[in-house]
Design an enzyme around this catalytic site. Structure first.
Site, PDB file in Angstrom:
ATOM      1  N   LYS A  52     -21.591 -53.311 -30.658  1.00 61.33           N
ATOM      2  CA  LYS A  52     -20.745 -54.429 -30.236  1.00 61.33           C
ATOM      3  C   LYS A  52     -19.275 -53.987 -30.195  1.00 61.33           C
ATOM      4  CE  LYS A  52     -24.125 -57.770 -31.754  1.00 61.33           C
ATOM      5  NZ  LYS A  52     -24.668 -58.661 -32.773  1.00 61.33           N
ATOM      6  N   GLN A  96     -23.047 -61.036 -38.269  1.00 62.80           N
ATOM      7  CA  GLN A  96     -24.283 -60.298 -37.970  1.00 62.80           C
ATOM      8  C   GLN A  96     -25.416 -60.796 -38.863  1.00 62.80           C
ATOM      9  OE1 GLN A  96     -24.650 -57.953 -35.457  1.00 62.80           O
ATOM     10  NE2 GLN A  96     -26.816 -58.063 -35.992  1.00 62.80           N
ATOM     11  N   ASP A 119     -21.774 -66.386 -30.390  1.00 61.59           N
ATOM     12  CA  ASP A 119     -23.226 -66.140 -30.428  1.00 61.59           C
ATOM     13  C   ASP A 119     -24.012 -67.356 -29.920  1.00 61.59           C
ATOM     14  OD1 ASP A 119     -24.249 -63.663 -31.088  1.00 61.59           O
ATOM     15  OD2 ASP A 119     -24.013 -63.941 -33.266  1.00 61.59           O
TER      16      ASP A 119
END
Ligand code: NAD
Length: 280
Positions: A52, A96, A119
């Site tokens: 990422k 995460q 997200d």
């Protein structure tokens, strides 16, 4: 042979488009910044976080990295998120997953400001998707819609079957296909006659998390097959939820593993980050 839907090529196109958009924003004096939080040092998570950050560097998004110890408490993590919610210069916040067992993932997701929820996991983002309002969309299913559109697959009016009903793939996938005017069926572990249900599909999206479970007896002749699964087989080679060799001869188009859905997730994360500026 079926059309191979190439996620490497399409994700590269999307990243280039995001790079262009980020540079236009910069020309207007607006920068884009993503805060990435990792708790503990699970090796797979470290690889994802590294990828990422690399993608951010490529498209010109600044990334701030917070690597917290495994024993970080939920309160400490929540305080960091609240702090980042308040920071004007931070546009996106990504935690995460999975988190260590002593931390409640749902509570952590709920703490993220929905305007920074790149997200797309916050209940407000999911609700907005459900009722067709603007908001962030979960990256993997959003990437699948891009794969279909950019490969010339029409969704409107098609029979779409999604196998799997997880919050991060199956459910948002079904909502997105519905938004594109598909006729959508969601199948799952309690579905009866799965083969018959799957065989209705013009577009079959498989997110079951079982290596090579889907063979040609689940697939209608000429269907488009999207394989979300990622597994390592006994020889350490990557494979999906679909038995690619078995299914390829009967379908009209299919995503390979690796190189299909996988690369799209990070490309769509970059897309969401660049878009966050206009949502804020
Ligand atoms: P999950 O385990 O949360 O959900 C699996 C779903 O499949 C469940 O809803 C369950 O009801 C259904 N299911 C399980 N066994 C079944 C069966 N025998 N018949 C019918 N349905 C069944 O998984 P997930 O998070 O949705 O991920 C699915 C797969 O996609 C995994 O392999 C995962 O690694 C992969 N994945 C890939 C990406 C990517 O970027 N490519 C992103 C997320 C997940």
């Amino acid at each position: 042979m079926p059309q191979i839907i190439d996620g490497k090529v399409i994700s590269a196109q999307i990243k280039d488009e995001v790079r262009e958009k980020v540079s236009q924003l910069k020309a207007q004096g607006k920068s884009v910044c993503l805060a990435v939080i990792q708790v503990g040092n699970d090796p797979a998570s470290s690889v994802y976080v590294g990828n990422k950050k690399k993608a951010c560097a490529y498209v010109g998004i600044e990334s701030l990295s917070y690597e917290l110890a495994e024993e970080t408490t939920q309160e400490e993590l929540l305080s960091l998120i609240w702090e980042l919610n308040e920071k004007k210069e931070v546009n996106g916040i990504l935690v995460q997953l999975p988190l260590p067992g002593h931390i409640d993932e749902n509570e952590v997701i709920r703490a993220i400001d929905p305007k920074k929820d790149v997200d797309g996991f916050h209940p407000q983002s999911v609700g907005a998707l459900c009722i067709g309002q603007p908001g962030f969309v979960s990256c993997t299913p959003a990437g699948i819609i891009e794969l279909l559109k950019r490969s010339g697959v029409e969704i409107a009016g098609k029979e779409c079957v999604v196998i799997g009903r997880s919050n991060i793939v199956g459910k948002p996938m079904a909502l997105l296909l519905l938004r594109e005017n598909g006729t959508v069926t969601v199948a799952h572990s309690r579905t009866k006659n799965l083969k018959e249900v799957a065989k209705r599909a013009d577009i079959l999206v498989v997110a079951v998390g079982k290596p090579k479970m889907i063979t040609r007896d689940y697939v209608k002749e000429g269907a488009v097959v999207i394989d979300v699964g990622i597994h390592r087989n006994e020889n350490n080679k990557l494979c999906g939820d679909v038995d690619f060799e078995d299914v390829s001869p009967v379908c009209s188009a299919i995503t390979p593993v690796p190189g299909g859905v996988g690369p799209m997730t990070i490309a769509m994360l970059m897309y969401n980050c660049a878009n966050s500026v206009s949502l804020q």
